[in-house]
Structure formats: structure tokens, C-alpha cells
Write an enzyme that holds these catalytic residues in place. Structure first.
Site, PDB file in Angstrom:
ATOM      1  N   HIS A  44      58.435  27.121 -43.926  1.00  0.00           N
ATOM      2  CA  HIS A  44      57.016  27.444 -43.758  1.00  0.00           C
ATOM      3  C   HIS A  44      56.531  28.535 -42.560  1.00  0.00           C
ATOM      4  CE1 HIS A  44      55.674  24.711 -46.666  1.00  0.00           C
ATOM      5  NE2 HIS A  44      56.108  23.563 -46.160  1.00  0.00           N
TER       6      HIS A  44
ATOM      7  N   ASP B 200      62.282  22.715 -52.409  1.00  0.00           N
ATOM      8  CA  ASP B 200      61.480  21.865 -51.881  1.00  0.00           C
ATOM      9  C   ASP B 200      60.186  21.713 -52.654  1.00  0.00           C
ATOM     10  OD1 ASP B 200      60.710  20.887 -48.689  1.00  0.00           O
ATOM     11  OD2 ASP B 200      59.081  21.408 -49.562  1.00  0.00           O
TER      12      ASP B 200
HETATM   13 ZN   LIG Z   1      58.237  19.986 -48.150  1.00  0.00          ZN
END
Ligand SMILES: [Zn+2]
Ligand SMILES: [Zn+2]
Lengths: 558, 436
Positions: free
Chosen positions: B112, B151
Site C-alpha cells: 500500500h 493479497d
Molecule cells: Zn491485505
């Protein structure tokens, strides 16, 4: 007085040590097929004309179990494993009587599937019919919860004579190694018993009714009765005898490289500030990887009797040995011949040594003296190269905390201790290749037997506390207690120390010389959802390997 | 005896003394049970599986990828330097031929983290995959790289770092952004004007099972990879698609993850998220290691695994099939799309608001990229965090054409130090990072 006896591949060394130091030592050739008579012969010669009534004990390092494993002479034993999901346990099949049985525990020791009683009883009957008397029982995660191993053992006990359970032998997680370790203990057991009974009987005939202790590969010893519970812990004890023999010469503020230069090989190890370095993994022997703790040692195929050759225009040494050096009537040139030519040996026929080396010298177009120098230089270079690799291995071991990563402890030897047959000659020759001091160990040719004689009783325990399950356990110590949520790391440390102390005393330790330490510890909060549900505390404690200081002081030995 | 078919390297760095906060999912305990399982299975003893000690990345390694405000030391903890270092270690070992494949089982994660870093977003500070990739590009002349992010959360940080790079294919499979953090990762996000189609998002509906994931790999990911022909395939191996994960809603199993790993044949896998630390991670990690090494994983499963609960409803399968078709279509028609997205001839601008949930920071960005057919295009990012700190970031791409080099330098030289707190230049052709 104490007797130390180290059975080596080529020679068996025995020493008699009293308060004033080394009283007597003998060296006899080892007959690998007749270990018992080798030991008896060494003891007879050692105790001749000595006050045998004053001898307190015998500490033995033998190759008995090692030879059984290496020569694949292990008797058939049963292995029962309960595994559950993961790698298919069929891949770990060992011995001719391997049974995968029902029963699953998870990584915290919680039971997922129970044992099938009928299945175990059926296997028991089968084993009885087959005449199998020893069994190894191992379940996955048994170090978290031994219940399944214990249930299987109880169900199996009417059908076999001796049972070894995995959780008793080590507190370390590694299911395949636990299987191997438990199997080896069960398989070595019968011969271990027979052999030591015979030793005891022979000693009695000589009027020597002595308690016997056995050396382990971690540099510690255990009494004979404990060895019946852990017979495979006698495997590969030889290198540790040498390290223990060097330990009194190791300065407390130095990183010492120990080199035991023998006929066929040079064994090496490290002593860090007076304490030998223990390997992170258990010993490997033949194709077996085990959980048996050992000092970190490495071996290189270069010794006094290694074969010297010229291959593709380059000088090579070892890794094989064909016989003794030509100077002593052997068939091929060796480093010992080179030492002889350079006038560094006490005896040996210089002309015979020259005869052999002259051929090599001619081929290399140099003088006999020059080739002798090159051989010794090469041997030193290769030995130190191998030691460097061992140190690199140690320095590149992974660590699992940010703190240790940034601390980045790096080991660099600044002192060398040499022992073994050609120790003094090699020490002199190693010095120019090394920046620190190079010393020989006092009584370098029997120092291994001295180390064996004076080694301390060692052991370790692993304690695991889970406050969410409200339980503290130490597998293998028959220890399990209820705990409250407020137990601290300090409490668990104390429990570990108490347990390791009791265990060491059971194994024959002398209470005054128990040096204990914590070797691993961790504490984790267990969070479920966003709430702390408990703590997970793990502590491992050991008795440090070391020497008993009472019998002799260092000066006395020198 | 067990033997790995592929020499497989493992960096295991659980950071047992590091947490975002004591009860945060990203805490000390996260990989504890994974370590227990991996040790008890004896995976590290298998011939052909080797454990490597992680490196620690340098500030230069980080600045090759990121603009950190005010500097890398301020936005990272020591643990980030090690987790990125772990990925780098695996990358180097693969390129040096020490191992054929490798898995960086490290924390904290990184997917992220954007190109510009003011703090932590979605538990991530720096993008550990990107730092590794840019290191390998610099030191091993690696060019074309594909990242497959498995993910459960959209890998928005990786997408941001590679948004304009036509040499990096980023494919993210994740739970539909309408139902999960960070709320992005839709099909329509397919890369900047110089890299149309090099970002592919495949959002999957909640409750997708093994069947749906493996279908997506087979029918979308693998065909696109085949076509792209990367030098290296990286798997951002998050494990929060697992049916027991507490913060997501998918139904993927440990054996499903192993199968996915086997199909993908990534050169390098890097751990991302996954917070079912007892019920999933021990088994998923073991499965990934086994599959990478080419070891039989058919007996691997979670203690509470029940295939009956993991049957995928028919309507989900149809939805997934559609998502895959859309992705492949987008990839095939990327050149046509390129013409339609380029609205202006010279430069394209983007205005963005970025929220750092972990550190509670709001950033606004004005991004300008030079439209270019010869390189990834000079990039200028004017970024303000929390209405106070303002920085200017100029990026000259790795294979910049002369015109883009010129444009980048002009932007940097023209920037007024009174307007900005910091002015940064990432000069990739010279591997230089300048600050004024
Ligand atoms: Zn994640
Ligand atoms: Zn350009």
C-alpha cells in the site's frame, strides 16, 4: 582420581587425573571391531601400578553408537507416528516397522483428532508376533502436548519391552528430526546396554567397581543410568572431547579456534570467551538428521597421514589416508613426511621420507625442502580456509528480531589452540598465516581424554507457558502445572532453572559446579480480536558445558 | 527422501520485537505460529531449501523508488529497512543463481506504499517489492518485470509506483473495492497515458473460493503474463484471502494458495498481508514454500478445513468469469485505449487525494506526466500533506528519452525553494537522488 577415556577412529587415549594433575596417560590403537577389548586394554595399561582404590569414576567417549549408525548395523525397531496434515509422513519412513497412526494436534498442542485405540493395539500384537521389542513413538507437535505419545505408549506397553517417546528427547520443534532421533535411541538401546554391562563386568574383574559416565556431543557428560534413557546422545562425542580438552587453555576474553589435527582429519570448533559454541541444529550422521545437541564442529580431510599428490600440476592433500607416513614405513607421502624432512619430528626415517617426496619434487621441478615447505603451507592454508568457512556460516546465521539484526554480532577468531598428534609442529607453521596468537594445548596428544575426564554433566529444558490455556509445561520433564494469568517471564525463568538443576542432579551433576544459563527466551502477547487473551512465554535453559575445576588447576596440568 | 525440485531460498524475518501498536494486527506475534509450523514440518531441512539472512536496505535503495518526506529515516522504522532488505536478498540470490526461486517471508509489508511517502498507509510505509525490483534493475540489468498481487486488498501502492511504467506489468487480484479497503482496484484503472494496459485490476466478489481464484489465474493472469513475456515474475503473496481471515471476506484455502503458487511459477514471492495468524498463516506459508520448492503438498490442510463450506455458488462463478474476460479484453485492446485516454498532446495531469489510514495523514497531489512514446515520461508530483508540508518530486525515468530528461531537469531547476519545504529529483538514468 578420575579416568578419562576417548575412543578415537585410529587411537584410544586414556588418562588418569588426580588432584595434582595428570598422573598417567596411555595411547593404544583402536580396533573398531573389538571396542570392548580396546577399552579394557587401555584401562589395564593405565591403571597398572596405580592406587586403584582412589579412582572415583570413569568418563567414556565411545564410537560404539556412531559405528552402529554409520555401518548400518541397527537392529529392527518399531516406529509409530501420528502426524495429521502437512508433509505426508510417508516421506519420513524409517526402519522396517514404520506405522502412521491416527491422531492430530495443532501448533498449539490442541487436539484435532484423537488416537484410535484399536489401531494401536493391533499394531502392538503385530509387533509382538514379529519379535520387535523396542519402539519409538512420535507425534507431530508433541513438544506442545505429549498426550498422544503417552496414550500410544500406554496402549503399546503390554506388547514391547522398551519405548522411547519423542517429546522426552528434545523440546525442539522439528517433526522429521524427532522421528529420526527417537528411532536412533530405540535402535541403539539394546547394544548400548549390552556393551556397558560388559564394560562394567570387565572392570569389576580388575577390581574396579566404578561409576561410569558417558560423554555427549555437546561437551557434557551423563551418568550411565541416564544414558539408558538417551542412548543416542553418545553419538559423535569424539570432537567434543577435544574441545573440552582445549577449554582450560582458552582465554576468557578471546575468540578461540580449536584445531584437533589427527591422522586423517582436522576437527575444528570455536570457544567464545571460554564457552564452546553449540550448533543450532542437532547432529547429522550418515543420512540421519537429528535433534541431538552438539558443539558446532567441522571436519576437513587433512591430517598428518593424508595422502599428498600432484594433480594437474598442482599439489593436493587428502582427503584420504592410506596408512602411516613413509617416514614410519607407510606407502605414500604425507604431511608428516614433509615435517620429517624439515627436521620437525622427533623420530621417523628421514631417508624414507625423502625417497617419497623426491618423486613429487622432481615432478614439480623444485627441491625436496621446497616441496616440504609447500606441503605444510598448503595444509595450513586449507585448514584455515575451512575454519574461515565455519566462521562465515556462524556469522550469516539468520536472526529474528530487529534488535539482533542491527546489533549484528560478528565473530572473528583472535586465538588458535592446537591439539592432536602433530600439534606442536603445526602450531609453529600456522602462526605466520594468522594474526592472533597460536598455542598448543598442554598435553596436546591426550588433551581429548583429559577433556572427557573433567567434563561437567550438562542438560537442557524447554518450558512453554500459555496463559490463555492457563498451563505451563516442560516436555520430557514430566512437568505440567496450572498457572494464573499474571505469571511473568521471570517466574518462568525460575521454573526453568529449577527444572534444569533437578535434571542435572539426576544425571549425576555435582551441585557446586552447576553453571546454568538461559539460552533462549521470548514472550508474546496473544491478541484475539482486539483483546489480549493471554501470553505465550517460551524459555530454554541449560547447564553450560565446561570442566569441573576441582580436580586440577591449570598450572597443575602444565 | 524429500528433495526440492527447484532450489528455493527463504528469508524468514518475523520481527519478533516490532509492532505498529500492541493490539494492531501487524504485531510481534504475527509470524510466531508460522515459524512453529515451518520448523515442525522440518521444511528448512529439506535438500534444496535454504534459509538466507536478510540484508538491510540502504537509504539509496529506498530513494531509487520513493520520495520520502522529509527523508527515509523519518518515515521508516528499522524493521522496514530489514523487510525490504529481505526482499532484496531473495532478488539478489535469484539473479546470482544461488537459488532458482525465493520467498521473502518478512514483515512489515509494503504494497500500500505509494511513490510519495509521508507516513504509513494500510500498515505499509515503503514498497518492499518495488525497492527490490529497482535494485535488480540497477544492478542486474533486469528490464521487464511482472508483479502479480494476490493479497485480498488492492495493491494500490504498487499500482501507484508503476502507474506510468510500460516495462512493469502489475496485475492485482483482490476483493472488490466496493466492499473492502482501500476501495480502489477497478478495471478502469489500467495505467497512465504512457503505460496503458500495464496495470490490470481483477476485482473478485466476496466469498470467492479456490475454484474462482484458480480460474482467474488460469484464464486471465497466465495468458496476459505469457503475452507480456517478463524477465522476472514477482508475487505479492498476501494471505488474507483465506477463509479464516478476520478483516476480509474471501474463501480461499491453504492448498488453494499452494496450487496458485504452483501455477504462477513466480521467481520471487514476497509476503504481504494476512492476519489469521493461527488459523491460516502457518498453513498458507507452509503451502507456498512447498509449492515453490516443488514438494508434494497434497496432504496439507488447515485443521478446520471443510470443503463443503467452500463451495462456490454458481452466480459467483459467472461474475468471476466476466471479470476475467474483461481483464483479458483490456489487455488485448490496450493500444486502442491508449489513443482514447490521451486527451492532451503534451502533458497529462491528475489531481488526487490520498489518505494514510495507519498514520491519519491526508495528502493532496497534483501529478503531471509528460506524454511520451519513447519512455515512461518525466513525472512531476506536487504534494501537500495535512495542508502544511508541501514537497515537489521530480522523477526522470530509468530509460528516459532526451526530451524527458530535459523536461525533468527544467522542472527541478525552476522549482522555487520558498514555495516548497523540500524539492526532490529522482534521476534514474544517473542513479542519483538530489534534494534542494
Ligand atoms: Zn491485505
Ligand atoms: Zn520520454
Amino acid at each position: 582420581m578420575i579416568i578419562g577415556l576417548d575412543v578415537g577412529g585410529t587411537h584410544t587415549d586414556a588418562v588418569l587425573i588426580g588432584k595434582e594433575g595428570l598422573i598417567h596417560s596411555v595411547k593404544v590403537p583402536t580396533d573398531p571391531d573389538q571396542l570392548l577389548s580396546t577399552i579394557i586394554k587401555a584401562l589395564e595399561r593405565l591403571t597398572e601400578n596405580q592406587a586403584i582404590a582412589e579412582i572415583e569414576r570413569l568418563v567414556l567417549s565411545t564410537t560404539l553408537a556412531t559405528n552402529l549408525v554409520v555401518q548400518k548395523k541397527l537392529p529392527p525397531v518399531a516406529v509409530l507416528v501420528s502426524a495429521g496434515p502437512g508433509i505426508d509422513p510417508e516421506y519420513f519412513r524409517i526402519g522396517a516397522h514404520y506405522h502412521v497412526v491416527q491422531g492430530v494436534l495443532d501448533h498449539s498442542g490442541r487436539e484435532i483428532t484423537s488416537i484410535d485405540k484399536n489401531q494401536i493395539v493391533d499394531i502392538g500384537r503385530q509387533l509382538k508376533d514379529q519379535g520387535i521389542s523396542c519402539a519409538a513413538i512420535v507425534s507431530k507437535f508433541s513438544v506442545r502436548n505429549p498426550a498422544h505419545e503417552m496414550q500410544i505408549a500406554e496402549l503399546l506397553s503390554p506388547y514391547v519391552k522398551h519405548i522411547f517417546m519423542g517429546h522426552v528427547l528434545s523440546g525442539t520443534l522439528n517433526f522429521p528430526r524427532r522421528i529420526t532421533t527417537t528411532y536412533l535411541n530405540a535402535a541403539v538401546y539394546p547394544i548400548h546396554c549390552t556393551f556397558f554391562d560388559a564394560v562394567q563386568l570387565s572392570l569389576e574383574k580388575q577390581g574396579l567397581s566404578l561409576p561410569i559416565r558417558v560423554l555427549k556431543p555437546d561437551g557434557g557428560s551423563m551418568n550411565f543410568s541416564s544414558s539408558l534413557d538417551y542412548p543416542a546422545q553418545t553419538i559423535l562425542s569424539g570432537p567434543s572431547a577435544s574441545v573440552m580438552g582445549a577449554i582450560n587453555s582458552a582465554p576468557k576474553d578471546k575468540t578461540c579456534l580449536v584445531l584437533d589435527i589427527g591422522g586423517t582429519t582436522t576437527d575444528m570448533a570455536l570457544i567464545l570467551n571460554g564457552v564452546p559454541v553449540i550448533a543450532t541444529e542437532g547432529i547429522e550422521i550418515g543420512s540421519y538428521k537429528t535433534l541431538i545437541r552438539a558443539l558446532m564442529t567441522r571436519s576437513i580431510g587433512i591430517g598428518g597421514d593424508s595422502v599428498v599428490r600432484i594433480q594437474n600440476g598442482k599439489l593436493t592433500i587428502g582427503p584420504d589416508r592410506i596408512g602411516v607416513a613413509m617416514a614410519y614405513g607407510g606407502p605414500v607421502s604425507t604431511p608428516t613426511d614433509a615435517l620429517c624432512v624439515l627436521g620437525l619430528t622427533e623420530d621417523g626415517d628421514v631417508q624414507l621420507a625423502k625417497n617419497g617426496l623426491s618423486l613429487l619434487a622432481a615432478e614439480m621441478n623444485v627441491s625436496i625442502e621446497e616441496i616440504s615447505e609447500s606441503i605444510i603451507d598448503l595444509a595450513c592454508h586449507e585448514i584455515l580456509g575451512a575454519a574461515g568457512k565455519m566462521v562465515n556460516f556462524l556469522n550469516s546465521r539468520p536472526v529474528y528480531t530487529v534488535h539482533e539484526m542491527f546489533e549484528n554480532l560478528q565473530i572473528k577468531p583472535d586465538h588458535i589452540l592446537v591439539l592432536g598428534g602433530p600439534a606442536s609442529q603445526f602450531a609453529e607453521r600456522l602462526a605466520p598465516h594468522f594474526t592472533g596468537k597460536v598455542e598448543t594445548v598442554p598435553h596436546w596428544n591426550v588433551a581429548n581424554a583429559i577433556g572427557c575426564a573433567l567434563s561437567r554433566v550438562t542438560c537442557e529444558v524447554t518450558v512453554y507457558a500459555d496463559t490463555s490455556q492457563k498451563i505451563i509445561t516442560a516436555q520430557g520433564e514430566k512437568f505440567e502445572q496450572k498457572i494464573t494469568e499474571d505469571i511473568t517471564l521471570e517466574d518462568v525463568r525460575q521454573i526453568a532453572f529449577d527444572l534444569v538443576r533437578a535434571k542435572a542432579l539426576r544425571r549425576g551433576a555435582i551441585p557446586e559446579y552447576l553453571e546454568m544459563e538461559i539460552i533462549e527466551e521470548s514472550q508474546f502477547n496473544m491478541i484475539r480480536g482486539f483483546h489480549t487473551q493471554g501470553k505465550n512465554i517460551r524459555v530454554r535453559a541449560q547447564v553450560k558445558p565446561g570442566l569441573l575445576p576441582n580436580s586440577i588447576r591449570k598450572e597443575a596440568i602444565v | 527422501m524429500l528433495r526440492a525440485k527447484n532450489t528455493t531460498g527463504l528469508v524468514f524475518f518475523p520481527a519478533f520485537d516490532w509492532a505498529i501498536s500492541p493490539t494492531h494486527p501487524e504485531r510481534e506475534e504475527r509470524l510466531l505460529y508460522t515459524q512453529d509450523q515451518v520448523l515442525e514440518e522440518g521444511l528448512m531441512d529439506i535438500e534444496g531449501i535454504v534459509e538466507l539472512k536478510p540484508d538491510i536496505v540502504t537509504v539509496e535503495d529506498i530513494q531509487r523508488t520513493h520520495f520520502c518526506a522529509p527523508d527515509p529515516e523519518s518515515v521508516c522504522t528499522e524493521s522496514h529497512f530489514i523487510s525490504a532488505g529481505g526482499a532484496k536478498t531473495i532478488g539478489k540470490a535469484v539473479m546470482d543463481g544461488v537459488i532458482e526461486r525465493g520467498f521473502a517471508l518478512v514483515r512489515p509489508p509494503g504494497h500500500h506504499a505509494n511513490r510519495v511517502v509521508h507516513g504509513a498507509r494500510g500498515f505499509c510505509n515503503i514498497n518492499i517489492e518495488a525497492i527490490m525490483i529497482e535494485y535488480l534493475r540497477k544492478h542486474y540489468n533486469v528490464d521487464r518485470v511482472a508483479i502479480v498481487d494476490t493479497d485480498c486488498h488492492h495493491g494500490d501502492g504498487t499500482q501507484d509506483v508503476y502507474w506510468h511504467d510500460p516495462d512493469t506489468l502489475f496485475i492485482s487480484i483482490h476483493q472488490d473495492g466496493r466492499t473492502l479497503y482501500p476501495g480502489s482496484g477497478f478495471l478502469k484503472e489500467f495505467g497512465g497515458p504512457n503505460a496503458v494496459g500495464s496495470t490490470i485490476n481483477i476485482p473478485l466478489p466476496p466469498e470467492t473460493c479456490d475454484e474462482g481464484f484458480l480460474y482467474t489465474i488460469e484464464h486471465a493472469v497466465l495468458p496476459i503474463l505469457d503475452d507480456f513475456k517478463p524477465d522476472l515474475i514477482i508475487n505479492s503473496a498476501g494471505q488474507d484471502n483465506h477463509y479464516s481471515d478476520p478483516i476480509t471476506n474471501m474463501n480461499f484455502s491453504a492448498r488453494g494458495y499452494a496450487k496458485l503458487t504452483e501455477m504462477l511459477k513466480a521467481d520471487i514471492a514476497v509476503l504481504e498481508g494476512g492476519y489469521s495468524i493461527e488459523g491460516a498463516l502457518p498453513y498458507v506459508n507452509a503451502g507456498i514454500i512447498m509449492a515453490m520448492a516443488g514438494i508434494d503438498y497434497s496432504k496439507l490442510q488447515e485443521p478446520d478445513y471443510n470443503p463443503r463450506f467452500l463451495q462456490q455458488p454458481k452466480h459467483l462463478s459467472r461474475e468471476i468469469q466476466k471479470a476475467c474476460e474483461d481483464a483479458v479484453n483490456l489487455w488485448k485492446k490496450r493500444d486502442e485505449f491508449k489513443k482514447t485516454v490521451r486527451s492532451k498532446p503534451n502533458c497529462e495531469t491528475r489531481n488526487r487525494q490520498i489518505y494514510y489510514d495507519t498514520d491519519n495523514i491526508s495528502e493532496s497531489q497534483l501529478e503531471v506526466v509528460r506524454i511520451c512514446d519513447d519512455c515512461a515520461g518525466a513525472l512531476r508530483i506536487d504534494s501537500t500533506a495535512d495542508h502544511s508540508r508541501r514537497i515537489l518530486c521530480v522523477h526522470i525515468p530509468r530509460k528516459a528519452c532526451p526530451a524527458c530528461v530535459k523536461q525533468g531537469l527544467e522542472w527541478y531547476d525552476a522549482a522555487d525553494p520558498h514555495t516548497y519545504d523540500h524539492i526532490f529529483l529522482q534521476d534514474r538514468p544517473n542513479d542519483e537522488y538530489r534534494v534542494k
